[in-house]
Write a protein that holds these residues in place. Structure first.
Motif, PDB file in Angstrom:
ATOM      1  N   GLY A  21       0.790  -1.226   0.000  1.00  9.48           N
ATOM      2  CA  GLY A  21       0.000   0.000   0.000  1.00  9.48           C
ATOM      3  C   GLY A  21       0.820   1.272   0.000  1.00  9.48           C
ATOM      4  N   LYS A  22       2.088   1.183  -0.403  1.00  9.22           N
ATOM      5  CA  LYS A  22       2.978   2.345  -0.373  1.00  9.22           C
ATOM      6  C   LYS A  22       2.519   3.448  -1.321  1.00  9.22           C
ATOM      7  CE  LYS A  22       6.432  -0.352  -1.370  1.00  9.22           C
ATOM      8  NZ  LYS A  22       5.729  -1.647  -1.252  1.00  9.22           N
ATOM      9  N   SER A  23       2.282   3.095  -2.566  1.00  6.56           N
ATOM     10  CA  SER A  23       1.872   4.103  -3.552  1.00  6.56           C
ATOM     11  C   SER A  23       0.491   4.667  -3.238  1.00  6.56           C
ATOM     12  CB  SER A  23       1.886   3.498  -4.961  1.00  6.56           C
ATOM     13  OG  SER A  23       3.200   3.090  -5.319  1.00  6.56           O
ATOM     14  N   THR A  24      -0.395   3.828  -2.717  1.00  5.49           N
ATOM     15  CA  THR A  24      -1.736   4.294  -2.355  1.00  5.49           C
ATOM     16  C   THR A  24      -1.652   5.301  -1.217  1.00  5.49           C
ATOM     17  OG1 THR A  24      -2.630   2.145  -3.013  1.00  5.49           O
ATOM     18  CG2 THR A  24      -4.059   3.562  -1.713  1.00  5.49           C
ATOM     19  N   LEU A  25      -0.788   5.052  -0.240  1.00  6.73           N
ATOM     20  CA  LEU A  25      -0.608   5.993   0.866  1.00  6.73           C
ATOM     21  C   LEU A  25       0.001   7.299   0.363  1.00  6.73           C
ATOM     22  CD1 LEU A  25      -0.725   6.722   3.846  1.00  6.73           C
ATOM     23  CD2 LEU A  25       1.495   5.580   4.152  1.00  6.73           C
ATOM     24  N   LEU A  26       0.980   7.202  -0.524  1.00  3.41           N
ATOM     25  CA  LEU A  26       1.576   8.424  -1.082  1.00  3.41           C
ATOM     26  C   LEU A  26       0.515   9.270  -1.772  1.00  3.41           C
ATOM     27  CD1 LEU A  26       4.890   8.927  -2.954  1.00  3.41           C
ATOM     28  CD2 LEU A  26       2.779   9.608  -4.082  1.00  3.41           C
ATOM     29  N   ASN A  27      -0.305   8.641  -2.614  1.00  3.69           N
ATOM     30  CA  ASN A  27      -1.354   9.383  -3.309  1.00  3.69           C
ATOM     31  C   ASN A  27      -2.336  10.023  -2.333  1.00  3.69           C
ATOM     32  OD1 ASN A  27      -0.318   8.745  -5.837  1.00  3.69           O
ATOM     33  ND2 ASN A  27      -1.620   6.956  -6.107  1.00  3.69           N
ATOM     34  N   ALA A  28      -2.667   9.311  -1.261  1.00  8.22           N
ATOM     35  CA  ALA A  28      -3.588   9.851  -0.259  1.00  8.22           C
ATOM     36  C   ALA A  28      -2.965  11.050   0.449  1.00  8.22           C
ATOM     37  CB  ALA A  28      -3.966   8.770   0.754  1.00  8.22           C
ATOM     38  N   CYS A  29      -1.679  10.982   0.729  1.00  5.20           N
ATOM     39  CA  CYS A  29      -0.988  12.105   1.369  1.00  5.20           C
ATOM     40  C   CYS A  29      -0.961  13.321   0.451  1.00  5.20           C
ATOM     41  CB  CYS A  29       0.440  11.712   1.738  1.00  5.20           C
ATOM     42  SG  CYS A  29       0.575  10.514   3.091  1.00  5.20           S
ATOM     43  N   MET A  30      -0.839  13.073  -0.838  1.00  6.77           N
ATOM     44  CA  MET A  30      -0.774  14.165  -1.812  1.00  6.77           C
ATOM     45  C   MET A  30      -2.145  14.714  -2.172  1.00  6.77           C
ATOM     46  SD  MET A  30       2.352  14.776  -2.481  1.00  6.77           S
ATOM     47  CE  MET A  30       2.145  15.788  -3.943  1.00  6.77           C
ATOM     48  N   GLY A  31      -3.182  13.882  -1.999  1.00  7.24           N
ATOM     49  CA  GLY A  31      -4.516  14.307  -2.420  1.00  7.24           C
ATOM     50  C   GLY A  31      -4.710  14.233  -3.918  1.00  7.24           C
ATOM     51  N   GLU A  32      -3.822  13.531  -4.622  1.00  7.66           N
ATOM     52  CA  GLU A  32      -3.929  13.329  -6.059  1.00  7.66           C
ATOM     53  C   GLU A  32      -3.129  12.100  -6.455  1.00  7.66           C
ATOM     54  OE1 GLU A  32      -1.749  15.957  -8.677  1.00  7.66           O
ATOM     55  OE2 GLU A  32      -0.669  16.797  -6.978  1.00  7.66           O
ATOM     56  N   ARG A  33      -3.363  11.639  -7.693  1.00  7.59           N
ATOM     57  CA  ARG A  33      -2.670  10.448  -8.155  1.00  7.59           C
ATOM     58  C   ARG A  33      -1.354  10.824  -8.827  1.00  7.59           C
ATOM     59  NH1 ARG A  33      -4.135   7.479 -11.855  1.00  7.59           N
ATOM     60  NH2 ARG A  33      -3.522   5.479 -11.001  1.00  7.59           N
ATOM     61  N   LEU A  34      -0.256  10.528  -8.136  1.00  7.82           N
ATOM     62  CA  LEU A  34       1.070  10.685  -8.724  1.00  7.82           C
ATOM     63  C   LEU A  34       1.684   9.320  -8.983  1.00  7.82           C
ATOM     64  CD1 LEU A  34       2.838  13.610  -6.813  1.00  7.82           C
ATOM     65  CD2 LEU A  34       2.111  13.564  -9.192  1.00  7.82           C
ATOM     66  N   ALA A  35       1.600   8.439  -7.989  1.00  7.01           N
ATOM     67  CA  ALA A  35       2.161   7.099  -8.118  1.00  7.01           C
ATOM     68  C   ALA A  35       1.109   6.155  -8.676  1.00  7.01           C
ATOM     69  CB  ALA A  35       2.645   6.595  -6.759  1.00  7.01           C
ATOM     70  N   ILE A  36       1.529   5.269  -9.577  1.00  4.98           N
ATOM     71  CA  ILE A  36       0.582   4.322 -10.146  1.00  4.98           C
ATOM     72  C   ILE A  36       0.363   3.177  -9.171  1.00  4.98           C
ATOM     73  CG2 ILE A  36       1.306   4.943 -12.466  1.00  4.98           C
ATOM     74  CD1 ILE A  36       2.679   2.173 -12.661  1.00  4.98           C
ATOM     75  N   THR A  37      -0.800   2.557  -9.263  1.00  3.84           N
ATOM     76  CA  THR A  37      -1.137   1.428  -8.400  1.00  3.84           C
ATOM     77  C   THR A  37      -1.773   0.323  -9.236  1.00  3.84           C
ATOM     78  OG1 THR A  37      -3.337   2.332  -7.893  1.00  3.84           O
ATOM     79  CG2 THR A  37      -1.537   2.940  -6.403  1.00  3.84           C
ATOM     80  N   SER A  38      -1.580  -0.911  -8.800  1.00  2.00           N
ATOM     81  CA  SER A  38      -2.243  -2.060  -9.410  1.00  2.00           C
ATOM     82  C   SER A  38      -2.058  -3.242  -8.479  1.00  2.00           C
ATOM     83  CB  SER A  38      -1.658  -2.373 -10.803  1.00  2.00           C
ATOM     84  OG  SER A  38      -0.561  -3.252 -10.704  1.00  2.00           O
ATOM     85  N   PRO A  39      -2.843  -4.317  -8.670  1.00  2.00           N
ATOM     86  CA  PRO A  39      -2.666  -5.511  -7.828  1.00  2.00           C
ATOM     87  C   PRO A  39      -1.413  -6.312  -8.166  1.00  2.00           C
ATOM     88  CG  PRO A  39      -4.865  -5.419  -8.834  1.00  2.00           C
ATOM     89  CD  PRO A  39      -4.009  -4.430  -9.546  1.00  2.00           C
ATOM     90  N   VAL A  40      -0.672  -5.896  -9.181  1.00  2.00           N
ATOM     91  CA  VAL A  40       0.488  -6.647  -9.646  1.00  2.00           C
ATOM     92  C   VAL A  40       1.717  -6.257  -8.841  1.00  2.00           C
ATOM     93  CG1 VAL A  40       1.989  -7.097 -11.628  1.00  2.00           C
ATOM     94  CG2 VAL A  40      -0.470  -6.783 -11.970  1.00  2.00           C
ATOM     95  N   ALA A  41       2.482  -7.265  -8.384  1.00  2.00           N
ATOM     96  CA  ALA A  41       3.742  -6.993  -7.690  1.00  2.00           C
ATOM     97  C   ALA A  41       4.698  -6.271  -8.628  1.00  2.00           C
ATOM     98  CB  ALA A  41       4.359  -8.301  -7.198  1.00  2.00           C
ATOM     99  N   GLN A  42       5.616  -5.478  -8.057  1.00  2.00           N
ATOM    100  CA  GLN A  42       6.587  -4.693  -8.810  1.00  2.00           C
ATOM    101  C   GLN A  42       5.928  -3.606  -9.650  1.00  2.00           C
ATOM    102  OE1 GLN A  42       9.599  -6.810 -11.043  1.00  2.00           O
ATOM    103  NE2 GLN A  42       9.713  -8.447  -9.548  1.00  2.00           N
ATOM    104  N   THR A  43       4.742  -3.141  -9.249  1.00  2.00           N
ATOM    105  CA  THR A  43       4.140  -2.022  -9.965  1.00  2.00           C
ATOM    106  C   THR A  43       5.057  -0.805  -9.896  1.00  2.00           C
ATOM    107  OG1 THR A  43       1.884  -2.795  -9.588  1.00  2.00           O
ATOM    108  CG2 THR A  43       2.157  -0.462 -10.059  1.00  2.00           C
ATOM    109  N   THR A  44       5.570  -0.508  -8.701  1.00  2.00           N
ATOM    110  CA  THR A  44       6.507   0.598  -8.546  1.00  2.00           C
ATOM    111  C   THR A  44       7.907   0.133  -8.918  1.00  2.00           C
ATOM    112  OG1 THR A  44       5.212   1.589  -6.768  1.00  2.00           O
ATOM    113  CG2 THR A  44       7.520   2.260  -6.928  1.00  2.00           C
ATOM    114  N   ARG A  45       8.527   0.823  -9.871  1.00  2.00           N
ATOM    115  CA  ARG A  45       9.877   0.469 -10.300  1.00  2.00           C
ATOM    116  C   ARG A  45      10.875   1.592 -10.071  1.00  2.00           C
ATOM    117  NH1 ARG A  45       8.638  -2.490 -16.093  1.00  2.00           N
ATOM    118  NH2 ARG A  45       8.007  -4.529 -15.251  1.00  2.00           N
TER     119      ARG A  45
END
Length: 301
Positions: A21-45
């Protein structure tokens, strides 16, 4: 800013297993979508730094790839990138998925986190999907992973304790100046963010057939006189069969990918976008250190 309260600034790394949930938390902290999210492992590179400004602090959130057992050169670089942040930040936030039992993977991450000199925060994520008794058991198990200075339970999708997390981080940052100017939300380039938004849509639409073999390169962003932007990007895969899946029958899948990516790109660029996508086969690119470096996935030294 209060006259009696010092201004604090610094960096907090979000680390943990894939899909914690790292990218989801980042987006929530920002109040907008910057980091991409998906159910797939290694989404964040790629490491993404996002900037949150408050009245008395500037928090630079560093989103890192999920730590995992690598199967190729790309996986090793992603681990190196994530672990490298532990020694370069002011606060380490270890995220643990509260819906999944704490296991050996979490223990491995926790051992690395424990060696970090920075203050450590344990973040239990996805509270909205967890029953109270399950959360209590997860909390007890997760607290044993490292010597944490604080613990917080969050639900980024529901906004639960997101502000509290930011306050917790802010209180642990050193006194200092703003590292980024006002109005700068991220250190990522427009080309990087465009590439990531497109890759996210590939993962979401083709995740059963083409998971980790995909990379995306934004070749060009050209603004036209009428205010429209022309964006060209290439989707890279490793095999001809994967190319066929992404293109789809009669071009149906690549059209769907473009249609679903365009709103994010238009929001990012602030105008209408003409998006041109092509697919290219680069065999075994995840095992080729030169390709990994060229795509910007190599860990910083």
């Amino acid at each position: 800013m209060s006259e009696n309260k010092p201004f604090r600034s610094g960096f907090v790394a979000l680390v943990g297993r894939p899909n914690a949930g790292k990218s989801t938390l980042l987006n929530a902290c920002m109040g907008e979508r910057l980091a991409i999210t998906s159910p797939v492992a290694q989404t964040t590179r790629k490491r993404l730094r996002a900037v949150v400004n408050t009245s008395d602090s500037q928090i630079v959130i560093v989103d890192t790839p999920g730590l995992h057992k690598p199967k190729d050169a790309l996986g090793k670089e992603l681990n190196r990138a994530a672990l490298g942040e532990l020694s370069d930040v002011d606060v380490v936030a270890m995220l643990v998925d509260s819906t999944k039992l704490v296991g050996t993977g979490d223990e491995w991450v926790g051992a690395h986190v424990d060696h970090a000199r920075a203050p450590k925060i344990l973040v239990l994520t996805k509270a909205d999907l967890t029953k109270p008794d399950q959360m209590a058991a997860q909390l007890e198990a997760a607290e044993k992973l490292a010597h944490f200075d604080d613990v917080i339970v969050t639900s980024a999708t529901e906004g639960f304790n997101v502000d509290a997390f930011l306050r917790l981080v802010s209180d642990k940052l050193p006194e200092g100046p703003k590292w980024f100017p006002e109005g700068m939300d991220s250190d990522a380039t427009e080309e990087d963010l465009v590439s990531e938004f497109i890759r996210e849509k590939v993962l979401l639409n083709c995740r059963d057939e083409v998971p980790h073999s995909v990379a995306v390169v934004c070749n060009d962003i050209v603004w036209k006189k009428d205010g429209h932007a022309s964006v060209s990007a290439t989707i890279l895969v490793e095999r001809d069969g994967q190319k066929g899946i992404i293109v789809g029958k009669g071009g149906s899948m690549i059209k769907k990918i473009g249609m679903t990516a365009r709103p994010d790109i238009e929001r990012l660029l602030g105008g209408k976008v003409f998006l041109e996508l092509r697919v290219q086969v680069r065999p075994q690119w995840r095992r080729d250190q030169n390709e990994i470096r060229r795509l910007g996935y190599e860990a910083a030294e």
